[in-house]
Design a protein around this motif. Structure first.
Motif, PDB file in Angstrom:
ATOM      1  N   LEU A 334      36.902  64.693   4.924  1.00 55.31           N
ATOM      2  CA  LEU A 334      38.218  65.310   5.561  1.00 55.31           C
ATOM      3  C   LEU A 334      38.634  66.017   6.011  1.00 55.31           C
ATOM      4  O   LEU A 334      39.493  66.225   7.542  1.00 55.31           O
ATOM      5  CB  LEU A 334      38.655  65.125   3.896  1.00 55.31           C
ATOM      6  CG  LEU A 334      39.424  63.439   3.081  1.00 55.31           C
ATOM      7  CD1 LEU A 334      40.682  63.812   2.584  1.00 55.31           C
ATOM      8  CD2 LEU A 334      40.292  62.716   4.857  1.00 55.31           C
ATOM      9  N   GLY A 335      38.027  66.956   5.957  1.00 56.11           N
ATOM     10  CA  GLY A 335      37.739  68.501   6.551  1.00 56.11           C
ATOM     11  C   GLY A 335      37.256  68.197   7.440  1.00 56.11           C
ATOM     12  O   GLY A 335      37.020  69.107   8.883  1.00 56.11           O
ATOM     13  N   PHE A 336      35.681  67.521   7.589  1.00 55.31           N
ATOM     14  CA  PHE A 336      35.097  67.284   8.879  1.00 55.31           C
ATOM     15  C   PHE A 336      35.533  66.501  10.371  1.00 55.31           C
ATOM     16  O   PHE A 336      35.385  66.516  11.122  1.00 55.31           O
ATOM     17  CB  PHE A 336      33.667  66.672   8.396  1.00 55.31           C
ATOM     18  CG  PHE A 336      32.773  67.191   7.945  1.00 55.31           C
ATOM     19  CD1 PHE A 336      32.065  68.670   8.160  1.00 55.31           C
ATOM     20  CD2 PHE A 336      32.025  67.145   6.394  1.00 55.31           C
ATOM     21  CE1 PHE A 336      31.672  69.323   7.838  1.00 55.31           C
ATOM     22  CE2 PHE A 336      31.287  67.589   5.851  1.00 55.31           C
ATOM     23  CZ  PHE A 336      30.827  69.085   6.088  1.00 55.31           C
ATOM     24  N   PHE A 337      36.568  65.278  10.084  1.00 58.84           N
ATOM     25  CA  PHE A 337      37.191  64.009  10.297  1.00 58.84           C
ATOM     26  C   PHE A 337      38.210  65.045  10.854  1.00 58.84           C
ATOM     27  O   PHE A 337      38.569  64.538  12.572  1.00 58.84           O
ATOM     28  CB  PHE A 337      37.211  63.493   9.492  1.00 58.84           C
ATOM     29  CG  PHE A 337      37.938  61.864   9.960  1.00 58.84           C
ATOM     30  CD1 PHE A 337      37.073  61.627  11.249  1.00 58.84           C
ATOM     31  CD2 PHE A 337      39.364  61.639   9.829  1.00 58.84           C
ATOM     32  CE1 PHE A 337      37.363  60.109  11.845  1.00 58.84           C
ATOM     33  CE2 PHE A 337      39.419  59.999  10.828  1.00 58.84           C
ATOM     34  CZ  PHE A 337      38.750  59.609  11.353  1.00 58.84           C
ATOM     35  N   GLU A 338      39.427  65.811  10.633  1.00 61.06           N
ATOM     36  CA  GLU A 338      40.116  66.414  11.240  1.00 61.06           C
ATOM     37  C   GLU A 338      40.176  67.358  12.292  1.00 61.06           C
ATOM     38  O   GLU A 338      41.217  66.675  13.274  1.00 61.06           O
ATOM     39  CB  GLU A 338      41.047  67.372   9.879  1.00 61.06           C
ATOM     40  CG  GLU A 338      42.175  68.052  10.674  1.00 61.06           C
ATOM     41  CD  GLU A 338      43.433  67.245  10.559  1.00 61.06           C
ATOM     42  OE1 GLU A 338      44.014  67.512  11.348  1.00 61.06           O
ATOM     43  OE2 GLU A 338      42.692  65.516   9.903  1.00 61.06           O
ATOM     44  N   PRO A 339      39.671  67.669  12.867  1.00 59.35           N
ATOM     45  CA  PRO A 339      39.043  68.938  13.893  1.00 59.35           C
ATOM     46  C   PRO A 339      38.548  67.305  14.777  1.00 59.35           C
ATOM     47  O   PRO A 339      39.558  67.934  16.069  1.00 59.35           O
ATOM     48  CB  PRO A 339      37.667  69.560  14.148  1.00 59.35           C
ATOM     49  CG  PRO A 339      37.374  69.767  12.629  1.00 59.35           C
ATOM     50  CD  PRO A 339      38.232  68.264  11.656  1.00 59.35           C
ATOM     51  N   MET A 340      38.073  66.218  15.170  1.00 63.54           N
ATOM     52  CA  MET A 340      38.089  65.523  16.197  1.00 63.54           C
ATOM     53  C   MET A 340      39.644  64.228  16.696  1.00 63.54           C
ATOM     54  O   MET A 340      40.019  64.619  17.407  1.00 63.54           O
ATOM     55  CB  MET A 340      37.064  64.390  15.770  1.00 63.54           C
ATOM     56  CG  MET A 340      37.015  63.141  16.884  1.00 63.54           C
ATOM     57  SD  MET A 340      36.143  64.296  18.563  1.00 63.54           S
ATOM     58  CE  MET A 340      36.103  63.052  19.547  1.00 63.54           C
ATOM     59  N   LEU A 341      40.376  64.787  15.294  1.00 66.12           N
ATOM     60  CA  LEU A 341      41.892  63.930  14.595  1.00 66.12           C
ATOM     61  C   LEU A 341      41.853  64.488  16.045  1.00 66.12           C
ATOM     62  O   LEU A 341      43.260  64.199  15.982  1.00 66.12           O
ATOM     63  CB  LEU A 341      41.464  63.271  13.998  1.00 66.12           C
ATOM     64  CG  LEU A 341      42.874  62.339  13.225  1.00 66.12           C
ATOM     65  CD1 LEU A 341      43.356  61.604  13.443  1.00 66.12           C
ATOM     66  CD2 LEU A 341      42.961  62.629  11.806  1.00 66.12           C
ATOM     67  N   SER A 342      42.562  65.974  14.589  1.00 69.41           N
ATOM     68  CA  SER A 342      43.140  66.884  15.453  1.00 69.41           C
ATOM     69  C   SER A 342      43.861  67.128  17.183  1.00 69.41           C
ATOM     70  O   SER A 342      43.657  66.518  18.335  1.00 69.41           O
ATOM     71  CB  SER A 342      43.224  68.467  15.149  1.00 69.41           C
ATOM     72  OG  SER A 342      44.253  68.968  15.667  1.00 69.41           O
ATOM     73  N   SER A 343      42.573  67.545  17.370  1.00 69.06           N
ATOM     74  CA  SER A 343      41.830  67.466  19.214  1.00 69.06           C
ATOM     75  C   SER A 343      42.647  65.694  20.034  1.00 69.06           C
ATOM     76  O   SER A 343      42.805  66.317  20.996  1.00 69.06           O
ATOM     77  CB  SER A 343      40.647  67.748  19.217  1.00 69.06           C
ATOM     78  OG  SER A 343      39.820  69.181  18.711  1.00 69.06           O
ATOM     79  N   ALA A 344      41.743  65.053  19.721  1.00 64.67           N
ATOM     80  CA  ALA A 344      41.939  63.666  20.219  1.00 64.67           C
ATOM     81  C   ALA A 344      44.130  63.219  20.263  1.00 64.67           C
ATOM     82  O   ALA A 344      43.562  62.713  21.254  1.00 64.67           O
ATOM     83  CB  ALA A 344      40.990  62.078  19.341  1.00 64.67           C
ATOM     84  N   THR A 345      44.160  63.487  19.326  1.00 69.81           N
ATOM     85  CA  THR A 345      45.484  62.870  19.020  1.00 69.81           C
ATOM     86  C   THR A 345      46.149  64.060  20.314  1.00 69.81           C
ATOM     87  O   THR A 345      47.135  62.978  21.021  1.00 69.81           O
ATOM     88  CB  THR A 345      46.410  63.243  17.502  1.00 69.81           C
ATOM     89  OG1 THR A 345      45.595  62.337  16.616  1.00 69.81           O
ATOM     90  CG2 THR A 345      47.628  62.900  17.601  1.00 69.81           C
TER      91      THR A 345
END
Length: 484
Positions: A334-345
């Motif tokens: 979940l931690g690894f996924f969040e930076p890409m998720l936050s940036s793309a959003t």
């Protein structure tokens, strides 16, 4: 831009950060690193690494995320538009970590399901190669290992389901359940392991100090590498999570709690792991050196072999052990996924649910390629390259950007405002001078080792990763931000 969502409490943030830090590396990597780098004497470079790198850099990441309260790509773009390219390179590397990490979790999921009836049989190495992880035989690349394929699909669905909710409803709530559960499970395993006949043999083997090794530069490099790996340093996770913190947060206090929890967990787990190995050595007269191995070999070959001969208690410990790895792995993923998720959003102005869905589809598709007959070989190649080449270099670059281009002193008011502990000139000196220099040295040594030991296929895969991430980073940095 809409108001950024926040954690509902500091506790939710701390659990999420501990979850991101405590992962596979704590359970299967630390005990081997401790044993092979001087035993008890390794604690000296280990705690030095925490003091001059782990804590200072996490403080920086918390300060950056808390001060900007934006995605990582947006933060670097605000400091200097050209730096957005670097931000996308980092979040893409970390997204790639998510992709292969989910495959390793898939292996664990297969073992969790197999642990109730010990379906791995007596030849545990053959079970891993034939059913779960595959081998390095390129002739096996043409087929999928179905149990792992199914497990990866299930786990990506779980990751999507949690991530598509807002930060507090998803990661916050899940972490508040999984992290206490993980600590309880590991405590049960460790306490029981310490009571096993022969446990003292394992602990003695683990802790016997070799003081001469303190003069070996490689031991110090190993300590610093372990801290980077263990705390998930510089991967935009802490920066992203800290961006959701409320204004009255005690940033430095939170850093110390997370670092202490992470170190306590991995040190205690090492005692449990070596107690079980000592029991095996004692019961069957096997030399400890034959049992001690790193990473996947320890968890997926040696431990099932030990559970096989432990009697009824093995049928209790085995599911608990693989469940603990699953809980640790999910919170880290979940931690690894969040930076890409936050940036793309933020980049595309999409809803969190839409971004999470698209990224999960792409990530799952790539993960499925790694469930083929040479999956474990491919995972090893990608993991080594991403960590030793990509992320390590980008941590040093972050130090330079935040310290020299933005000004590390600008973070002091936010860091010191509510914290019980304060930082000042010593911390700034570490961030500006000591840390970038040391990280670049570690990176150069790692690069020499990487390219001197890699074969043609490995170098080809490494080159493809660099080209794809470079091209995608350029494209993403050229796209204008879309506001809702």
């Amino acid at each position: 831009m809409s108001q950024r969502v926040q954690w509902d409490s500091t506790l939710a943030f701390i659990f999420a950060m501990v979850g991101a830090a405590v992962g596979l590396g704590n359970i299967w990597r630390f005990s081997y690193v401790l044993y092979s780098n001087g035993g008890g004497s390794f604690f000296i470079p280990y705690f030095v690494a925490i003091a001059i790198m782990g804590v200072p850099f996490l403080i920086l990441e918390y300060g950056v995320g808390f001060s900007f309260k934006e995605s990582f790509s947006n933060i670097l773009r605000e400091i200097k538009p050209q730096f957005e390219l670097i931000a996308w390179m980092l979040v893409l590397f970390v997204f790639l970590v998510t992709v292969y990490y989910m495959v390793i979790l898939g292996w664990d999921f297969v073992y969790l399901m197999s642990s109730f009836k010990f379906n791995w049989g007596t030849d545990t190495a053959a079970f891993f190669v034939n059913e779960v992880g595959g081998s390095s035989n390129l002739a096996d690349a043409g087929y999928l290992l179905i149990p792992t394929t199914i497990a990866v699909l299930v786990l990506w669905f779980i990751l999507w389901f949690i991530s598509q909710k807002n930060i507090d409803e998803g990661i916050g709530k899940v972490s508040k359940f999984l992290i206490p559960a993980l600590f309880v499970i590991m405590a049960v395993i460790i306490v029981y392991a310490l009571t096993l006949p022969g446990a003292s043999i394992g602990i003695s083997t683990l802790l016997t100090p070799d003081w001469s090794k303190l003069l070996d530069i490689n031991i110090w490099l190993a300590a610093f590498a372990q801290i980077i790996f263990s705390l998930s340093m510089g991967q935009a996770i802490a920066t992203t999570y800290a961006s959701y913190l409320p204004d009255d947060s005690k940033l430095i206090d939170n850093v110390l709690i997370v670092v202490a929890s992470n170190s306590l967990f991995e040190i205690c787990t090492a005692f449990g792991v070596f107690s079980i190995l000592g029991h095996m050595s004692y019961s069957f007269g096997m030399p400890m050196v034959q049992l001690i191995t790193e990473g996947t070999g320890l968890v997926f070959v040696v431990f099932p072999m030990i559970f096989n001969v432990m009697g009824p208690i093995g049928h209790v410990l085995a599911p608990l052990f693989f469940l603990a790895i699953l809980f640790a792995g999910i919170t880290s993923a979940l931690g690894f996924f969040e930076p890409m998720l936050s940036s793309a959003t933020e980049k595309f102005g999409w809803s969190r649910k839409k971004t999470a869905t698209l990224l999960s589809i792409v990530g799952c598709a790539i993960s499925l390629l790694l469930t083929c007959g040479i999956g474990s070989y491919l995972v090893q190649i990608i993991d080594t390259f991403v960590n030793e080449f990509g992320i390590l270099l980008l941590i040093a670059v972050q130090c330079i950007i935040f310290a020299w281009f933005y000004g590390v002193d600008k973070f002091l008011p936010a860091l010191n405002k509510c914290s019980s502990f304060k930082v000042g000139k010593i911390w700034m000196f570490i961030i500006k001078y000591l840390l970038p220099a040391f990280l670049i040295i570690i990176w150069l040594i790692g690069i020499v080792k990487l390219f001197s030991t890699s074969n043609g296929l490995e170098l080809l895969i490494d080159s493809v990763i660099v080209i794809v991430i470079a091209v995608l980073s350029v494209l993403l940095s050229k796209i204008n931000y879309i506001t809702k």
